[in-house]
Design a protein around this motif. Structure first.
Motif, short mmCIF file in Angstrom:
data_model
loop_
_atom_site.label_atom_id
_atom_site.label_comp_id
_atom_site.label_asym_id
_atom_site.label_seq_id
_atom_site.Cartn_x
_atom_site.Cartn_y
_atom_site.Cartn_z
N THR A 253 77.43 62.77 17.08
CA THR A 253 76.54 63.88 17.85
C THR A 253 76.06 63.32 19.29
OG1 THR A 253 74.57 63.11 16.77
CG2 THR A 253 75.79 64.56 15.30
N ARG B 202 74.81 70.04 22.75
CA ARG B 202 74.25 71.37 23.00
C ARG B 202 74.90 72.51 24.02
NH1 ARG B 202 67.62 70.24 23.23
NH2 ARG B 202 67.50 69.73 20.94
N ASP B 203 75.59 71.56 25.09
CA ASP B 203 76.04 72.21 26.24
C ASP B 203 77.57 72.45 26.10
OD1 ASP B 203 76.96 72.25 29.08
OD2 ASP B 203 74.85 72.93 29.56
N GLU B 204 77.97 73.86 26.28
CA GLU B 204 79.27 73.68 26.29
C GLU B 204 80.39 73.42 27.36
OE1 GLU B 204 82.29 77.36 24.43
OE2 GLU B 204 80.34 77.83 24.94
N VAL C 14 79.46 72.90 19.71
CA VAL C 14 78.05 73.39 20.13
C VAL C 14 77.16 73.05 19.14
CG1 VAL C 14 76.39 74.84 21.09
CG2 VAL C 14 78.99 74.75 21.86
N CYS C 15 76.25 72.31 19.00
CA CYS C 15 75.39 71.92 18.13
C CYS C 15 73.99 71.46 18.42
CB CYS C 15 76.09 71.04 16.85
SG CYS C 15 75.03 70.68 15.56
N ASP C 16 72.95 72.10 17.88
CA ASP C 16 71.79 71.59 18.14
C ASP C 16 71.05 70.85 16.97
OD1 ASP C 16 68.93 71.23 18.45
OD2 ASP C 16 68.38 73.36 18.99
N THR D 268 68.49 69.82 16.06
CA THR D 268 67.36 69.70 15.52
C THR D 268 67.35 70.98 14.60
OG1 THR D 268 66.59 71.57 17.22
CG2 THR D 268 66.09 69.22 17.60
N ASP D 269 68.54 71.75 14.32
CA ASP D 269 68.72 72.79 13.45
C ASP D 269 69.44 72.41 12.17
OD1 ASP D 269 69.64 75.14 12.17
OD2 ASP D 269 69.99 76.22 14.03
N THR E 86 64.45 65.55 17.93
CA THR E 86 65.84 65.35 18.33
C THR E 86 66.54 64.05 17.92
OG1 THR E 86 65.54 66.72 20.38
CG2 THR E 86 67.43 65.24 20.32
N ALA F 281 71.64 68.76 29.73
CA ALA F 281 71.15 69.57 28.47
C ALA F 281 71.07 68.33 27.41
CB ALA F 281 72.15 70.54 27.85
N GLY G 77 71.78 65.77 24.79
CA GLY G 77 73.02 65.29 24.34
C GLY G 77 72.57 63.86 23.85
#
Length: 345
Positions: A24, A50-52, A75-77, A79-80, A127, A341, A343
Motif C-alpha cells: 500500500t 489512490r491516484d490511478e 486504486v485503493c483508499d 482509510t476505507d 491514513t 495524491a 500515497g
C-alpha cells in the motif's frame, strides 16, 4: 483471473521467489522502491495507491527495472476498510493468494502545533494508523493460509519512537503504528505470520514535495527538504528499501534505519526526559508560527517550493540548496515530481 500454476510452483531461488506481495502507498517514494525490491526477489507484486495516473507511472517504472515482472496496480483508499478488503481479494485472485503485505501508505504534515487543527491529526491517524490496521486485518486471512507462512510489515518511523517537533500529527500516528506492530507480532506468533515493525529515519525519497506545510510554509519547507536530503543525516532510499525487504524476508521483528534514528530511539528509551528537553531546544531553532493564531490550510510541497525559493532568507535558501539536491533528484526518479495524491512516503 486464475494465476498460472507455473508461477506459483517454479523452483525456489530465494525465500520470496514465487510469492504474492501487496504494497500500500506503493506508487511513489519508499513504497515504489519496496515494490521494486519485492519484484527483484521474485514476487508477483500488487501496488496500491489512490491516484490511478500515478499508479500507471509506477507500473511503467517497475517494469523498466524488472522487464517481464508480474505487476498489477489497484486504486485503493486505505482509510476505507471495504476498499482494502477488495484490494486483498483482488490480489489473492490474481496471484493465487497473498504471502507478503507491506503497509506503507502515509501523509506528512510539517507545521508548528499552533498551525494545525484536529483535522490534521485525524487525517494522519486515518491514513497512517487506520490504513495500517485495515491492511493488517484484511490481509490476515490470506497470510494465515500462506504455505511458507505470511509476512506483514508495518512502516513506522523514528517519529513514532519519539515525538518530533513540527511533525506532531505524523509522530502521533506513527507511534500508534509502532504499538500495533508490537502487539500483532506477539499475538500472531502461533499463526506462522511474522510481523516486522519498520522505523526509518530520514530518507531521500523526495517526500518533501508530497508533504503538507503550515505556519511559515516557506521556512518549514526549507528545513524539512534540507534535512531530508542531507547526506550525513538522511539515507539513500533504495538502500533503505533493500534493508527493509531483507528484514521482512528474514522475519525480523523490528528494524530501525539510519544511525541517527537508532541513537535517538535508544536515547529516548533510556533517558526520555533528556530527549524531551532536547526537543524543546530544537523548537527554538525551528520556524516560529505566524502571529495571527489562525489555523490556515496546509499546502503541498509542490505548491510551496516556488514560493520558498523566492521568499526565503538567504541563509535558509543556502541551507535548502545544500541539503535538498539529492532529495530533489530522488523526487524526479521516484514519481514525486507530479501532481500528488495520498500515497507512499
Amino acid at each position: 483471473m486464475t494465476p498460472s500454476p507455473l508461477f506459483r510452483s517454479r523452483p525456489d531461488k530465494g525465500p520470496l521467489t514465487g510469492l504474492s506481495a501487496v504494497v500500500t502507498g506503493g506508487s511513489r517514494g519508499l513504497g515504489l522502491l519496496l515494490a521494486e525490491q519485492l519484484l527483484r526477489r521474485g514476487c508477483a507484486v500488487t501496488v496500491a495507491a489512490r491516484d490511478e495516473e500515478e499508479l500507471d507511472r509506477a507500473r511503467e517504472f517497475l517494469l523498466r527495472q524488472r522487464p517481464g515482472g508480474r505487476v498489477r496496480t489497484a486504486v485503493c483508499d486505505v482509510t476505507d476498510r471495504a476498499a482494502v478488503a477488495a484490494l486483498m481479494g483482488g490480489a489473492a485472485d490474481a496471484f493465487g493468494g497473498i504471502d507478503v503485505v507491506v503497509a506503507n501508505a502515509g501523509v506528512i504534515q510539517v507545521a508548528p502545533v499552533e498551525s494545525v487543527g484536529s483535522d490534521e491529526f485525524r487525517s494522519a491517524m486515518d491514513t497512517i494508523y487506520l490504513g495500517a490496521v485495515h491492511a493488517a486485518l484484511e490481509a490476515l486471512p490470506w497470510l494465515r493460509r500462506s504455505r511458507p507462512g505470511g509476512r506483514l510489515a508495518l512502516i513506522g518511523s523514528v517519529g513514532g519512537l519519539l515525538a518530533v517537533p513540527h511533525l506532531l500529527p505524523y509522530s502521533a500516528a506513527k507511534s500508534a503504528v509502532a504499538a500495533l506492530a508490537e502487539g500483532l507480532h506477539a499475538e500472531l506468533r502461533g499463526d506462522r505470520v511474522s510481523v516486522t515493525a519498520v522505523h526509518p529515519g530520514l530518507m531521500r525519497t523526495g517526500s518533501h514535495l508530497a508533504a503538507e506545510f503550515g505556519g511559515d510554509q516557506a521556512a518549514e519547507f526549507a528545513w524539512f527538504s534540507a534535512l531530508a536530503g542531507a547526506p550525513l543525516v538522511s539515507m539513500d532510499a533504495r538502500r533503505a528499501a533493500d534493508r527493509i525487504v531483507t528484514a521482512v524476508e528474514r522475519r525480523r521483528p523490528r528494524i530501525v534505519l539510519t544511525p541517527l534514528a537508532k541513537a535517538a530511539g535508544l536515547t529516548h528509551g533510556i533517558a526520555p526526559a533528556l530527549t524531551t528537553r532536547l526537543s524543546a531546544l530544537a523548537v527554538k531553532v525551528l520556524p516560529a508560527p505566524p502571529g495571527s493564531g489562525n489555523v490556515v490550510a496546509l499546502h503541498k510541497g509542490h505548491a510551496v517550493e516556488g514560493t520558498a525559493e523566492r521568499e526565503l532568507h538567504p541563509v535558509l535558501r543556502r541551507l535548502r540548496g545544500w541539503g535538498s539536491t539529492l532529495n530533489d533528484r530522488a523526487a524526479r526518479r521516484l514519481n514525486q515530481r507530479t501532481r500528488p495524491a495520498a500515497g507512499g512516503h
